[in-house]
Write a protein that holds these residues in place. Structure first.
Motif, PDB file in Angstrom:
ATOM      1  N   LEU A   1     -13.391 132.853-144.251  1.00  0.00           N
ATOM      2  CA  LEU A   1     -12.632 132.995-143.004  1.00  0.00           C
ATOM      3  C   LEU A   1     -12.925 131.840-142.050  1.00  0.00           C
ATOM      4  O   LEU A   1     -12.027 131.374-141.339  1.00  0.00           O
ATOM      5  N   SER A   2     -14.163 131.366-142.030  1.00  0.00           N
ATOM      6  CA  SER A   2     -14.488 130.219-141.172  1.00  0.00           C
ATOM      7  C   SER A   2     -13.834 128.945-141.710  1.00  0.00           C
ATOM      8  O   SER A   2     -13.389 128.090-140.930  1.00  0.00           O
ATOM      9  N   VAL A   3     -13.754 128.821-143.034  1.00  0.00           N
ATOM     10  CA  VAL A   3     -13.054 127.678-143.639  1.00  0.00           C
ATOM     11  C   VAL A   3     -11.573 127.716-143.291  1.00  0.00           C
ATOM     12  O   VAL A   3     -10.964 126.676-142.974  1.00  0.00           O
ATOM     13  N   MET A   4     -10.974 128.907-143.333  1.00  0.00           N
ATOM     14  CA  MET A   4      -9.556 129.048-142.981  1.00  0.00           C
ATOM     15  C   MET A   4      -9.326 128.719-141.509  1.00  0.00           C
ATOM     16  O   MET A   4      -8.290 128.155-141.146  1.00  0.00           O
TER      17      MET A   4
ATOM     18  N   VAL B   1     -19.331 131.836-135.255  1.00  0.00           N
ATOM     19  CA  VAL B   1     -19.356 130.773-134.241  1.00  0.00           C
ATOM     20  C   VAL B   1     -18.421 129.631-134.634  1.00  0.00           C
ATOM     21  O   VAL B   1     -17.658 129.116-133.800  1.00  0.00           O
ATOM     22  N   VAL B   2     -18.460 129.244-135.918  1.00  0.00           N
ATOM     23  CA  VAL B   2     -17.558 128.195-136.409  1.00  0.00           C
ATOM     24  C   VAL B   2     -16.103 128.619-136.196  1.00  0.00           C
ATOM     25  O   VAL B   2     -15.261 127.820-135.744  1.00  0.00           O
ATOM     26  N   THR B   3     -15.814 129.868-136.500  1.00  0.00           N
ATOM     27  CA  THR B   3     -14.449 130.386-136.333  1.00  0.00           C
ATOM     28  C   THR B   3     -14.035 130.391-134.874  1.00  0.00           C
ATOM     29  O   THR B   3     -12.923 129.971-134.527  1.00  0.00           O
ATOM     30  N   LEU B   4     -14.917 130.865-133.990  1.00  0.00           N
ATOM     31  CA  LEU B   4     -14.597 130.940-132.562  1.00  0.00           C
ATOM     32  C   LEU B   4     -14.408 129.550-131.964  1.00  0.00           C
ATOM     33  O   LEU B   4     -13.482 129.335-131.170  1.00  0.00           O
ATOM     34  N   VAL B   5     -15.272 128.608-132.329  1.00  0.00           N
ATOM     35  CA  VAL B   5     -15.135 127.235-131.817  1.00  0.00           C
ATOM     36  C   VAL B   5     -13.825 126.622-132.293  1.00  0.00           C
ATOM     37  O   VAL B   5     -13.114 125.956-131.521  1.00  0.00           O
TER      38      VAL B   5
END
Length: 297
Positions: A111-114, A208-212
Motif C-alpha cells: 500500500l505504501s508502494v502504491m 508514514v510513507v503513505t501519509l507523506v
C-alpha cells in the motif's frame, strides 16, 4: 506438572447451532465474493492491454495477496464454527500466525508502494514513465513481498519458543499473537517487545510513507487551476486512499501497542473486519471508483 500443550482448541463464536450456522453462511459468502472479485481484477488486468501499467500491476499484486490472506482464515474458521475442526496443532498454529502476519506486513508495504506510485503520477506526470518503469515496478513489488515475510520471521520464531502448560482454549477463530501470549506459561516479554518493534517498523513506517505521499499529492492537486483537473487527479488516488484508511485503522488497533490487548473478544471482532471485510471491499472500491477498470470490464 511438566506437561506441554501440543494442540489448541479454537472457540470461534460460541453460541447456539443456528447462530454458528449463520456465521458459517456469512463467512462462506464473503469468502466466495472476495475470491471472485479479486480474481476478476487479476484476469481483467491481464486481458486488457490498456491496464498494463504500474498502477494496475500493483493492484494485481494486492488482489493476489488478498486471496491468500482470506484463504488462510476462512476455511479453518468455518470448520471451527461447524465443530468439525476446532483443534489445531501447535506447529500449524504458528504456521497460520506466520502466514497471516507476513501477508499483512506485505500488504502494508504494498500500500505504501502504491501511494508512492500515485505520488509520482500526480506530482511528476511528465517524468512518471521514466521513473516508474517496469523494472522498478517489479523490484518494488518483490521487495514488498520479501520484506513482509522477513519482518515476521523473528516474531514467529520467538512465538514458537513459548511454553504452553494449559489451558489450551483460544478465544478466537484463528491463531494470533495476543491469544498465544495470553495462554503461555513462560516469559512473554521478548515476544511482546518484538511484536511492538515489528509493528512500528512495518505498520507505522509504511503508514508514514503513505501519509507523506498523500500530503504531497493533495498539495499538488490543490494547485491545479481547473476544477475538472482537480477532480480527475483526485479520482486516480481516492480508491487507494479509501483502502489505506480501512486497512491501517484496524491494523494499528490490533498490533501497535506495547503489550497484549486485554479484550480478546474485541480483537476477534476487529480481526473479522481485517481478514474478511477489507479483502472483500478492495475489488469493489477499485472497480466502482475507477473509470478505466469499468471501461475495460
Amino acid at each position: 506438572n511438566g506437561t506441554r500443550v501440543e494442540e489448541f482448541i479454537l472457540l470461534g463464536f460460541p453460541g447456539t447451532w443456528q447462530f454458528r450456522v449463520s456465521f458459517v453462511v456469512l463467512f462462506a459468502l464473503i469468502y466466495t465474493l472476495t475470491v471472485i472479485g479479486n480474481a476478476s481484477i487479476i484476469a481483467l488486468v491481464w486481458r486488457s492491454s490498456n491496464l498494463h501499467t504500474p498502477m494496475y500491476f500493483f493492484l494485481c499484486n494486492l488482489s493476489f495477496l488478498e486471496i491468500w490472506y482470506t484463504t488462510g482464515v476462512v476455511p479453518k474458521a468455518i470448520g471451527v464454527m461447524l465443530g468439525t475442526s476446532q483443534t489445531i496443532s501447535f506447529s500449524v498454529c504458528i504456521l497460520q500466525l506466520f502466514f497471516l502476519l507476513s501477508l499483512g506486513s506485505a500488504e502494508c508495504f504494498l500500500l505504501s508502494v502504491m501511494a508512492y506510485d500515485r505520488y509520482l503520477a500526480i506530482c511528476s506526470p511528465l517524468r512518471y514513465s521514466s521513473l516508474m518503469n517496469s523494472v522498478l515496478s517489479v523490484q518494488l513489488s518483490l521487495s514488498s513481498w520479501l520484506g513482509g515475510f522477513l519482518a515476521i520471521s523473528l516474531l514467529a520464531f520467538l512465538t514458537s519458543r513459548l511454553t504452553f502448560c494449559g489451558p489450551n482454549v483460544i478465544n478466537h477463530f484463528l491463531c494470533d499473537i495476543d491469544s498465544c501470549l495470553a495462554l503461555s506459561c513462560s516469559d512473554t516479554w521478548p515476544v511482546e517487545l518484538a511484536t511492538f518493534l515489528v509493528s512500528i517498523i512495518v505498520v507505522v513506517a509504511s503508514c508514514v510513507v503513505t501519509l507523506v505521499s498523500y500530503m504531497y499529492i493533495i498539495s499538488s492537486i490543490l494547485r491545479i487551476q481547473s476544477a475538472h483537473g482537480r477532480k480527475k487527479a483526485f479520482s486516480t488516488c481516492s480508491a487507494h486512499l479509501s483502502v489505506v484508511t480501512i486497512w491501517y485503522g484496524s491494523t494499528i488497533f490490533l498490533y501497535v501497542k506495547p503489550s497484549a490487548q486485554k479484550s480478546l473478544d474485541l480483537n476477534k471482532i476487529v480481526n473479522t473486519f481485517n481478514t474478511l471485510v477489507t479483502p472483500l471491499l478492495n475489488p469493489f472500491i477499485y472497480t466502482l471508483r475507477n473509470k478505466e477498470v469499468k471501461l475495460a470490464l
